[in-house]
Scaffold this active site. Structure first.
Site, PDB file in Angstrom:
ATOM      1  CB  THR A   1     -48.558  -9.620  19.197  1.00 38.65           C
ATOM      2  OG1 THR A   1     -50.082  -9.191  18.763  1.00 38.65           O
ATOM      3  CG2 THR A   1     -48.397  -9.270  20.888  1.00 38.65           C
TER       4      THR A   1
ATOM      5  NE  ARG B   1     -56.833  -3.620  16.868  1.00 36.60           N
ATOM      6  CZ  ARG B   1     -56.098  -4.102  17.049  1.00 36.60           C
ATOM      7  NH1 ARG B   1     -55.222  -3.907  17.484  1.00 36.60           N
ATOM      8  NH2 ARG B   1     -56.250  -5.753  16.813  1.00 36.60           N
ATOM      9  CB  VAL B   2     -57.189  -1.093  22.605  1.00 36.59           C
ATOM     10  CG1 VAL B   2     -56.083  -1.785  23.628  1.00 36.59           C
ATOM     11  CG2 VAL B   2     -57.282   0.212  23.420  1.00 36.59           C
ATOM     12  N   GLY B   3     -55.898  -3.977  20.839  1.00 45.41           N
ATOM     13  CA  GLY B   3     -56.542  -5.362  20.520  1.00 45.41           C
ATOM     14  C   GLY B   3     -56.210  -5.570  22.131  1.00 45.41           C
ATOM     15  CG  ASP B   4     -54.892 -10.470  21.366  1.00 48.80           C
ATOM     16  OD1 ASP B   4     -54.506  -9.473  20.050  1.00 48.80           O
ATOM     17  OD2 ASP B   4     -53.490 -10.927  21.868  1.00 48.80           O
TER      18      ASP B   4
ATOM     19  N   GLY C   1     -51.732 -12.510  16.733  1.00 48.27           N
ATOM     20  CA  GLY C   1     -53.130 -12.742  15.705  1.00 48.27           C
ATOM     21  C   GLY C   1     -53.900 -11.789  16.019  1.00 48.27           C
TER      22      GLY C   1
ATOM     23  N   GLY D   1     -56.302  -9.603  17.248  1.00 47.96           N
ATOM     24  CA  GLY D   1     -56.829  -9.192  18.101  1.00 47.96           C
ATOM     25  C   GLY D   1     -58.459  -9.196  18.643  1.00 47.96           C
TER      26      GLY D   1
HETATM   27  N1  GLY Z   1     -52.699  -9.137  18.337  1.00 48.57           N
HETATM   28  C1  GLY Z   1     -52.055  -7.903  17.966  1.00 48.57           C
HETATM   29  C2  GLY Z   1     -53.794  -6.572  17.934  1.00 48.57           C
HETATM   30  O1  GLY Z   1     -54.739  -7.284  17.060  1.00 48.57           O
HETATM   31  O2  GLY Z   1     -53.323  -5.612  18.307  1.00 48.57           O
END
Ligand code: GLY
Length: 295
Positions: free
Chosen positions: A156, A184-187, A208, A210
């Site tokens: 990121t 998939r969606v991360g943080d 990092g 997610g």
């Molecule tokens: N930190 C970005 C993700 O895990 O999508």
């Protein structure tokens, strides 16, 4: 605007992702972070707003194929690109976020356009429809993908800024996780996980693993620690919390007093920061930055 903040002036910090930087790639990471910092700094120096500075800095990172955001994204398990981004205004607690978008040239700018709207997070086709209605820039999804030999190409970018008005903003943008499950969606687009900003406390942007950042709501934890601790101590507490679930992270912070901090548990974390009274500097590891909190 408090006198304390006004007298300390503006501050900005950007990052290029918590990751292993391949040998010989440190300079391009530092240079890319410095270019992004300059884009945000130009806005802060002329009295502009933190939200605009964060958007400008993240756009510069999205333009740089060194980083996995915008141009420079990776393929998911279906071989296609899915981008996430968000921005938060610490003055109003407004948040805009997009997730799973494939055709947006600058996801951070579409997220910024959402700050005045009711939805906090729009996904996929809905986010792209919003972008069409609000003058977003489009591109071919394949044009965003960069194949990197020896580089995991994940993670990121982010920015936190404090402006001369005492307002704080935070932003994130990612080109996804290489080979991840489609959808998939991360943080990154989730307030309290990948970012948060509140003028009363500060602003944070994370990078990092997610799923680990989501399971620990690490941005929220970091904000809670910042209520009582200076940035470096708050970052240490947040990284300690991450140990509960494992995974790596990189964190950047500006607190309400204008103190800048950053830290990481990943091998490297490219960062650049500057304040009104402190020249711009860039690093790829926390140990290189001798000035604790730039106090
Ligand atoms: N930190 C970005 C993700 O895990 O999508």
């Amino acid at each position: 605007m408090s006198e304390t903040v006004a007298s300390r002036g503006w501050a900005i910090i950007v990052h290029g992702g918590a990751k292993d930087i391949p040998p010989g790639q440190e300079d391009v990471h530092r240079d890319g972070c410095l270019r992004a910092l300059a884009a945000g700094r130009a806005i802060l120096e002329t009295g502009g707003h933190a939200v605009d500075a964060v958007e400008a800095a993240v756009r510069a990172l999205e333009d740089d194929p060194t980083f996995n955001a915008g141009y420079g994204a990776v393929r998911n398990g279906d071989g296609v690109v899915e981008l996430d981004a968000a921005i938060m205004d610490g003055a109003s607690l407004a948040v805009g976020g997009v997730a799973g978008v494939r055709t947006l040239r600058h996801p951070i700018s579409v997220a910024a356009a959402m700050l005045d709207e009711t939805p906090v997070l729009l996904v996929a086709d809905g986010a792209e429809a919003f972008a069409r209605a609000h003058g977003g820039e489009f591109c071919e999804p394949a044009d965003l993908i960069i194949e990197r030999a020896g580089d995991p190409g994940c993670d990121t970018v982010g920015c936190v800024a404090l402006d001369r008005h005492g307002d704080i903003a935070a932003g994130t943008s990612t080109g996804g996780l290489s080979g991840c499950h489609p959808g998939r969606v991360g943080d990154s687009p989730l307030p309290g996980c990948g970012l948060y900003a509140d003028n009363a406390v500060g602003g944070v942007s994370l990078s990092g693993d997610g799923e680990s950042l989501i399971r620990t709501t690490l941005a929220a934890r970091l904000m809670q620690s910042l209520e009582a601790l200076p940035p470096d101590a708050a970052i240490k507490a947040a990284l300690g919390r991450l140990e509960k679930v494992g995974g790596e992270a990189g964190l950047i912070v500006i607190d309400a007093e204008g103190r800048v901090g950053w830290g990481h548990s990943s091998a490297q974390f490219a960062v650049a920061h500057a304040r009104q009274d402190t020249p711009a500097k860039a690093f790829t590891h926390r140990s290189q930055d001798a000035e604790k909190d730039l106090a």
